[in-house]
Each structure stands twice: as structure tokens, then as C-alpha cells.
Scaffold this motif. Sequence first.
Motif, PDB file in Angstrom:
ATOM      1  N   ILE A 194       0.828  -1.194   0.000  1.00 53.07           N
ATOM      2  CA  ILE A 194       0.000   0.000   0.000  1.00 53.07           C
ATOM      3  C   ILE A 194       0.871   1.255   0.000  1.00 53.07           C
ATOM      4  O   ILE A 194       1.824   1.349   0.790  1.00 53.07           O
ATOM      5  CB  ILE A 194      -0.932   0.037   1.234  1.00 53.07           C
ATOM      6  CG1 ILE A 194      -1.785  -1.229   1.294  1.00 53.07           C
ATOM      7  CG2 ILE A 194      -1.797   1.286   1.226  1.00 53.07           C
ATOM      8  CD1 ILE A 194      -2.733  -1.404   0.150  1.00 53.07           C
ATOM      9  N   ALA A 195       0.533   2.200  -0.877  1.00 52.70           N
ATOM     10  CA  ALA A 195       1.190   3.508  -0.865  1.00 52.70           C
ATOM     11  C   ALA A 195       0.234   4.516  -0.238  1.00 52.70           C
ATOM     12  O   ALA A 195      -0.950   4.562  -0.585  1.00 52.70           O
ATOM     13  CB  ALA A 195       1.554   3.938  -2.276  1.00 52.70           C
ATOM     14  N   LEU A 196       0.745   5.299   0.694  1.00 57.41           N
ATOM     15  CA  LEU A 196      -0.050   6.328   1.358  1.00 57.41           C
ATOM     16  C   LEU A 196       0.542   7.673   0.974  1.00 57.41           C
ATOM     17  O   LEU A 196       1.696   7.969   1.289  1.00 57.41           O
ATOM     18  CB  LEU A 196      -0.001   6.132   2.876  1.00 57.41           C
ATOM     19  CG  LEU A 196      -0.943   6.978   3.725  1.00 57.41           C
ATOM     20  CD1 LEU A 196      -2.391   6.674   3.404  1.00 57.41           C
ATOM     21  CD2 LEU A 196      -0.677   6.728   5.209  1.00 57.41           C
ATOM     22  N   VAL A 197      -0.229   8.491   0.264  1.00 59.51           N
ATOM     23  CA  VAL A 197       0.276   9.767  -0.236  1.00 59.51           C
ATOM     24  C   VAL A 197      -0.669  10.882   0.178  1.00 59.51           C
ATOM     25  O   VAL A 197      -1.799  10.643   0.603  1.00 59.51           O
ATOM     26  CB  VAL A 197       0.433   9.744  -1.775  1.00 59.51           C
ATOM     27  CG1 VAL A 197       1.400   8.645  -2.204  1.00 59.51           C
ATOM     28  CG2 VAL A 197      -0.922   9.548  -2.455  1.00 59.51           C
ATOM     29  N   GLY A 198      -0.198  12.106   0.035  1.00 57.06           N
ATOM     30  CA  GLY A 198      -1.007  13.268   0.381  1.00 57.06           C
ATOM     31  C   GLY A 198      -0.130  14.417   0.814  1.00 57.06           C
ATOM     32  O   GLY A 198       1.090  14.288   0.942  1.00 57.06           O
ATOM     33  N   ASN A 199      -0.756  15.560   1.016  1.00 56.13           N
ATOM     34  CA  ASN A 199      -0.015  16.749   1.417  1.00 56.13           C
ATOM     35  C   ASN A 199       0.482  16.636   2.856  1.00 56.13           C
ATOM     36  O   ASN A 199      -0.007  15.795   3.627  1.00 56.13           O
ATOM     37  CB  ASN A 199      -0.896  18.002   1.287  1.00 56.13           C
ATOM     38  CG  ASN A 199      -1.245  18.307  -0.161  1.00 56.13           C
ATOM     39  OD1 ASN A 199      -0.378  18.260  -1.034  1.00 56.13           O
ATOM     40  ND2 ASN A 199      -2.515  18.604  -0.425  1.00 56.13           N
ATOM     41  N   SER A 217       5.131   8.294   0.858  1.00 54.66           N
ATOM     42  CA  SER A 217       6.072   9.069   0.068  1.00 54.66           C
ATOM     43  C   SER A 217       5.409  10.331  -0.454  1.00 54.66           C
ATOM     44  O   SER A 217       4.192  10.372  -0.690  1.00 54.66           O
ATOM     45  CB  SER A 217       6.599   8.248  -1.116  1.00 54.66           C
ATOM     46  OG  SER A 217       7.492   9.020  -1.899  1.00 54.66           O
ATOM     47  N   HIS A 218       6.223  11.378  -0.620  1.00 58.12           N
ATOM     48  CA  HIS A 218       5.764  12.585  -1.298  1.00 58.12           C
ATOM     49  C   HIS A 218       6.008  12.493  -2.805  1.00 58.12           C
ATOM     50  O   HIS A 218       5.437  13.253  -3.578  1.00 58.12           O
ATOM     51  CB  HIS A 218       6.475  13.819  -0.735  1.00 58.12           C
ATOM     52  CG  HIS A 218       5.928  14.265   0.581  1.00 58.12           C
ATOM     53  ND1 HIS A 218       6.482  13.868   1.783  1.00 58.12           N
ATOM     54  CD2 HIS A 218       4.859  15.035   0.892  1.00 58.12           C
ATOM     55  CE1 HIS A 218       5.783  14.396   2.771  1.00 58.12           C
ATOM     56  NE2 HIS A 218       4.805  15.108   2.261  1.00 58.12           N
ATOM     57  N   LEU A 268       7.264   1.982   5.752  1.00 51.36           N
ATOM     58  CA  LEU A 268       8.334   2.850   5.277  1.00 51.36           C
ATOM     59  C   LEU A 268       7.797   4.274   5.184  1.00 51.36           C
ATOM     60  O   LEU A 268       6.993   4.583   4.299  1.00 51.36           O
ATOM     61  CB  LEU A 268       8.852   2.382   3.916  1.00 51.36           C
ATOM     62  CG  LEU A 268       9.216   0.897   3.793  1.00 51.36           C
ATOM     63  CD1 LEU A 268       9.670   0.573   2.381  1.00 51.36           C
ATOM     64  CD2 LEU A 268      10.297   0.537   4.793  1.00 51.36           C
ATOM     65  N   ASP A 269       8.210   5.117   6.116  1.00 53.17           N
ATOM     66  CA  ASP A 269       7.756   6.505   6.150  1.00 53.17           C
ATOM     67  C   ASP A 269       8.813   7.385   5.491  1.00 53.17           C
ATOM     68  O   ASP A 269       9.822   7.730   6.108  1.00 53.17           O
ATOM     69  CB  ASP A 269       7.508   6.933   7.605  1.00 53.17           C
ATOM     70  CG  ASP A 269       6.850   8.312   7.704  1.00 53.17           C
ATOM     71  OD1 ASP A 269       6.639   8.943   6.657  1.00 53.17           O
ATOM     72  OD2 ASP A 269       6.559   8.735   8.834  1.00 53.17           O
TER      73      ASP A 269
END
Length: 608
Positions: free
Chosen positions: A379-384, A547-548, A515-516
Motif C-alpha cells: 500500500i502507498a499512502l500519499v497526500g499533502n 512518500s511525497h 516505510l515513512d
Amino acid sequence: MKYSLFKNMVYVYRRVFNFNKKLRFQIPLEMLSEILIPIMATVIPAIAVGLITDKASIQEFLLVMGGVTVLNAILLYLKQYLFTVIDMENTLARIQEFFFENSKKLMKTDYPNVEPQDKQILIQKAINSFSTNWVGIEFMMKSTPKFFVNIVGLITYGAMISSLNYIIIIILILMAVLNFILASYARNYDEKHKEDYVKYDRKIDYLYKNSTSLINGKDARIYKMETWFYNVFQQLIKKRVTWNKRVEYRYFLPSLSDNILLFIRDIVAYSMLISMVLDKEISVFTFTLFVGVIAGFSSWLNESVTAYSNLKRANMGVNDYRAYEEISEVFNHANGCEVPKPSDFPLTIEFKDVSFRYPGAERDTISNLNLKINGGSKIALVGNNGAGKTTLVKLLSGLYYPTEGKILVNGKSIKDYDIEEYYKLIGVVFQDVEVLAFTIAKNVAACEESMIDYSRINKCLELAGLKDKVDSLKDKEKTYITQSLNKDGILLSGGQMQRMMLARALYKNAPIIILDEPTSALDPIAESELYEKYNELTEDKTSLFISHRLASTKFCTRILFFENGKVAEDGTHEELMNMNGKYAQMFEIQSHYYKEEVGGEENEEFAL
């Protein structure tokens, strides 16, 4: 909870005697010598005067005076020897019994007892209680024997004076009561305003650590930050000194009154003694003896008040120490349900109506989150920034429990697991990279040398892309990081440190890997190499990747776009791009950083 002085004295000495059993005998011996030496100083002049007035022979005079002088010398030597030994043992006890225990508490206690500001103030108070020899813990070790010595001396000399003239006793006690009142006023002021100056201690400590940090050393020099740091230091120290003056001024008042009352005491007491000897009510021998006894009683009395005042002041520090030592744990410890076995892997994770609000915050960081992550998903967690991604990591890592709702791992709430056992399921690379000044191997394995599996160390370094760098070093994986503990230590770049932290997470081999921002310090080429291994790194694991850089999310099976503590968009890279929503907008904005002009045409492939 605040404990009485007596309870804290018992608490401190129970631990001190447990640390060094010899002190059980050494301290009473020193106390005995402390009592006898002033008595000898009082008696010796009186014996000399008595021998002279009785017209003793030279031989008798020398024999008696020589004997008492030798006895006094032995007592002085014994006192000095025991004082030196006990003083050293007190310091060792403070460090090994109290400082180390506090350090263990800080490292082991549940995370909500560390991060919030109110807990940090408690921590600073506890640290202040053993920071030097003259505060809190060790101050109580020093002051307790003195207090009891002075009480014994006070009773002994008081009984002698009462047999002569009780009025002198009354005068001296009244003076001591005044000193006690002033000392109590000072202590109460100190206790009432402690939090007003502890906040400056925290800020000064923070600035000192960061201004002397090797990591910040480059910035400090390039940007000429020394003047700025110096000015901030100066302002904080001025404010801290101002508070110190306010507190110490109030402790100065008992000392000032003591000197004034000492003068009055001498005039009154000695006038009465002189009158008695002139009226032949007492002999010259008795006069000489009681001059010493009155001076001794006054000294015992004032020292008793001072020792009690010191004990009360030390007691505040001991209470600060115990307040943090006894802080209640938040999580489930020692009686949880059985954690999943390897046969249960990969693990499924589910957030059910999860909300979370940091202590003291006005609104939720995560609000009513419902999310299911199937076992083995990537899972990728993205956002501002500020969307709540790192908070979600803290919740899943077990650093905080949800304010509302449940987080289920293989169908069981993380609250039902023993938190120590639950941590075994989690391997995390946090956004903030901090390495220890030990060897590369110890940083990766996070354990003692005897427990390290070096073949596994090398495998993890290879997977993390750090093997070639380590192999180029003279001591390879036994090379120290920085020169803080070893002169041959090396400095790693930010990207290399991130790779080493990734190797640590892989070495743990936990079924859930988080992984932050693990590649924030890597260049695009290095990042590309790492993601080419991403499937291998997370094989048979449930992984969550923050990740950004949205280009990296294409390697994941599912992407969650986080906004205001909620999942705003959910899908694969292609699905989210087709939605043309916020993920697609952010992706397009970032893509401009990667586009290259090739033969007049734009190549929009990412440099990954």
C-alpha cells in the motif's frame, strides 16, 4: 502523587542500600564520628582549664591532653575517610541506581508518556532531580545523615543546658523557629514556581544539544548561525537566572536572619554565663564547658533547621523523580492474547471507525477512518503535509492507541495484544533518521554483539543497497558511525543513513513493514534502484509505504490519497489517474520535475 519526607527518605535509602550494602554500616559510623567530634571540641578546652585550675602536674596535663588529642585525631581521620568513601558511593548510586533506571523508563515507557509537552515537563523535572550532586536524589543522601546527627547533638546539648538554665534554651529555640518559617516560605515559593523555570531548562537543553550537534555543525558555520544561537541562549539564560535569583533570594533570607540572631544569641547567652561565674554560681571549668555547649547547641540547632530545609528541598526533587517513575502505562502489558504465528502470515490490517486526537489538540488528526489492507498488500499512502499520514504510522506501529475505534491485525484489536509482543510484528523506517554512534552491524541488528547474525546483516545491507559501501570500509560492518566512540568512525550521507535504517527494518524481518519517506534523502537514480528491489524487500509481508514522490507509488498494488485524516481517493495508479482527481493533479505537478526534452519531443517517463 506526592510523598512525605519520611517516605521518600525510606525510598531513597532502600535503593541506596540495595546498591551498596556496605553503606548500611559506613553511614552510621560516619554519623557517630560527626557527633563525637564536636563534643570533643567542646570538652577538650574545658578539660585543659580544669587541669590548670586543679593545679595538675605537667606529666598529668600532657598525658590527659595527649590522650584526648590522639582520640580526636582518630575520629577526624575516620570521619574524613568515611566522608570521602560515602560521598563517592552516593554519586555512583545516583548515576547507576537512579539515572540508569530513569533512562530505562524513558526508553521503555509507552510513547504517550514521552511525546506530549506535559510529559516532557515531567521528564525534565525528573532529570533535574539527579542532574547534580546538590539537587533531589543525591542532595537527600547528603542531607539525611546530617539531619539525624544534628538532632542527636541537639538533644544531648539541650539536656546539658537545661540543667544549667532553661531560659537560654527557650531563646535559642525561638530564634530557630523564625529561621524555619523563613526557610518554609522559600521552599513553598520554589515549589509553586517550579514549572515557570523548568520550561527554560528544557529550551536551554534543546538549544545546547542542537548547537553542539555534529549534524548541525555544517549549517551553523555556513549560515553563520552562532550569533543567532548565542542571542537565543543569552535570552533564555537571562530568564532562567532571573528565576534562580528569585528563588535563591528567598533561601538567602533564613541565612541572613541566622547571622543576625547569632549575634543576639551570643550577647544574651554569654552575658548570663558571665553573670553566673562572677556570682560564683558556677566554676571556671563549668563556665568554659558551657561556653562551648551553648555555641554547640546553637550550631546543632541552626544546622538542624538547615538540614531539614535541605531535606524538604531535596524532597521536592525526589517527588519529581518518582512522579515520572510511577507514571501509569497506557498500553496492555504482559497479559495480551497470542500474537499471530508465521503460519498466519501475511497479516491483514483493518481500521474500523478510527479517530485520533493528540493530547491537548483541538481537533482530530485522523477522523472516522475505515480501511482494510489485505495480507501481502503493498500500500502507498500519499497526500499533502499534515494530512495525517505519519499519525497513521504511529497508530499502526502501536505508539498510540486510537482515541476512538479499533485497529485490527488478523482480526484482533491491537489493544488486545501485549504491546511488547505486538512490536515484534512491526518493522518501521521512520521519517526522522537518527543513527547511534555504534558499529554499522549494531545499528542494523539493534542488539548486543553476541546476538548479531552477520550473514543476515550482509543480506539486509545488500537488499537496502548499502553493501558495496560497507564492503569498501576497512572494518566493513564493524565500522563505527561517527567518531564519538571510535576515532576511526565514519560519517554517512543522509541517503546512506536511510538505507541503513531500511536494513534495520529488514533485519527484524517483521511481517508488517512500514516505510515513512524511506527515500527522501536519495537522488532519483538511487531511488529508482531501491524501488526495483521493492517487491523483493516486501516479499510475503504486508507493507505500507509513505512518500511525497508520487512516481514511486506505481510500484504498489494500491494507493491511498490521504487528506484531512481521511482516505480521499483509493485505487491503483492507473485508476487514480483516470479519476482525474487530487492524486492526478499532484502527479501532473510533480511530473514536470522529471520531464526531459529529447529530440524536440518530451519524454514523460520518470527517471526511475
